[in-house]
Design an enzyme around this catalytic site. Structure first.
Site, PDB file in Angstrom:
ATOM      1  N   HIS A   1       0.843  -1.197   0.000  1.00 44.62           N
ATOM      2  CA  HIS A   1       0.000   0.000   0.000  1.00 44.62           C
ATOM      3  C   HIS A   1       0.879   1.248   0.000  1.00 44.62           C
ATOM      4  CE1 HIS A   1       1.065  -0.010   4.215  1.00 44.62           C
ATOM      5  NE2 HIS A   1       0.396  -1.121   4.429  1.00 44.62           N
TER       6      HIS A   1
HETATM    7  P1  TYD Z   1      -1.747  -2.820   7.599  1.00 42.12           P
HETATM    8  O1  TYD Z   1      -1.124  -1.474   7.789  1.00 42.12           O
HETATM    9  O2  TYD Z   1      -2.555  -3.037   6.347  1.00 42.12           O
HETATM   10  O3  TYD Z   1      -0.624  -3.932   7.708  1.00 42.12           O
HETATM   11  P2  TYD Z   1       0.653  -4.174   6.772  1.00 42.12           P
HETATM   12  O4  TYD Z   1       1.049  -2.857   6.205  1.00 42.12           O
HETATM   13  O5  TYD Z   1       1.678  -4.713   7.674  1.00 42.12           O
HETATM   14  O6  TYD Z   1       0.283  -5.180   5.740  1.00 42.12           O
HETATM   15  O7  TYD Z   1      -2.634  -3.137   8.874  1.00 42.12           O
HETATM   16  C1  TYD Z   1      -3.225  -4.400   9.086  1.00 42.12           C
HETATM   17  C2  TYD Z   1      -4.482  -4.198   9.915  1.00 42.12           C
HETATM   18  O8  TYD Z   1      -4.152  -3.640  11.187  1.00 42.12           O
HETATM   19  C3  TYD Z   1      -5.480  -3.242   9.279  1.00 42.12           C
HETATM   20  O9  TYD Z   1      -6.774  -3.760   9.502  1.00 42.12           O
HETATM   21  C4  TYD Z   1      -5.329  -1.955  10.059  1.00 42.12           C
HETATM   22  C5  TYD Z   1      -4.833  -2.418  11.409  1.00 42.12           C
HETATM   23  N1  TYD Z   1      -3.913  -1.444  12.034  1.00 42.12           N
HETATM   24  C6  TYD Z   1      -4.315  -0.717  13.134  1.00 42.12           C
HETATM   25  O10 TYD Z   1      -5.452  -0.842  13.626  1.00 42.12           O
HETATM   26  N2  TYD Z   1      -3.431   0.176  13.701  1.00 42.12           N
HETATM   27  C7  TYD Z   1      -2.164   0.342  13.220  1.00 42.12           C
HETATM   28  O11 TYD Z   1      -1.385   1.177  13.760  1.00 42.12           O
HETATM   29  C8  TYD Z   1      -1.756  -0.394  12.052  1.00 42.12           C
HETATM   30  C9  TYD Z   1      -0.415  -0.234  11.464  1.00 42.12           C
HETATM   31  C10 TYD Z   1      -2.671  -1.287  11.514  1.00 42.12           C
END
Ligand code: TYD
Length: 134
Positions: free
Chosen positions: A51
């Site tokens: 992303h």
């Molecule tokens: P995401 O940022 O998409 O993970 P990655 O970049 O590691 O693939 O986050 C995964 C899930 O966790 C998404 O549902 C959002 C949640 N999340 C939070 O609630 N708080 C946070 O600080 C982060 C980073 C993610």
């Protein structure tokens, strides 16, 4: 790359009792730290973080083990391998990034310039290209 991704070397206080490294906001990294999160227990072959963020800047450290951070901006792609506790990758806002090739028991620390905000994410690469070019 349109924006500067930078490997930042952190202080390393070497000691025969064990080494110590630290980070200060606006000193070693160019933003105020609003949030820290970490990624761990990643099963072999899994990828994280496909992303971009519109506003969030971040600093990523391999506190333990190793992984790769792949950055794209629609003009090019660069892979950074992180495998030391005393340096990390500064990722400005507006870049597409993925993390992969996690070693067993790796621990990725991410320091963020913003509180969590789902509306700051662009999770679709085609939409990201439109946003960055538009
Ligand atoms: P995401 O940022 O998409 O993970 P990655 O970049 O590691 O693939 O986050 C995964 C899930 O966790 C998404 O549902 C959002 C949640 N999340 C939070 O609630 N708080 C946070 O600080 C982060 C980073 C993610």
């Amino acid at each position: 790359m349109r924006r500067s991704v930078t490997i930042i070397n952190l202080p390393k206080i070497e000691d025969n009792r064990g080494n110590l490294t630290f980070i200060e906001e606006l000193n070693h990294i160019p933003f105020d730290i609003k949030r820290a999160y970490w990624i761990y227990d990643v099963p072999g072959g899994q990828k994280r973080g496909g992303h971009a963020f519109k506003e969030q800047e971040e600093f990523i450290v391999a506190l333990s083990g190793s992984f790769d951070v792949v950055i794209q901006d629609g003009e090019g792609e660069v892979k950074y391998s992180l495998n030391r506790s005393y340096y990390g990758l500064y990722v400005p806002n507006g870049l597409w990034r993925e993390m992969n090739n996690f070693s067993t028991n790796s621990l990725a620390l991410v320091l963020s310039s913003t509180f969590f905000d789902e509306s700051d994410y662009i999770r679709d690469f085609e939409k990201y290209l439109k946003w960055i070019n538009g």
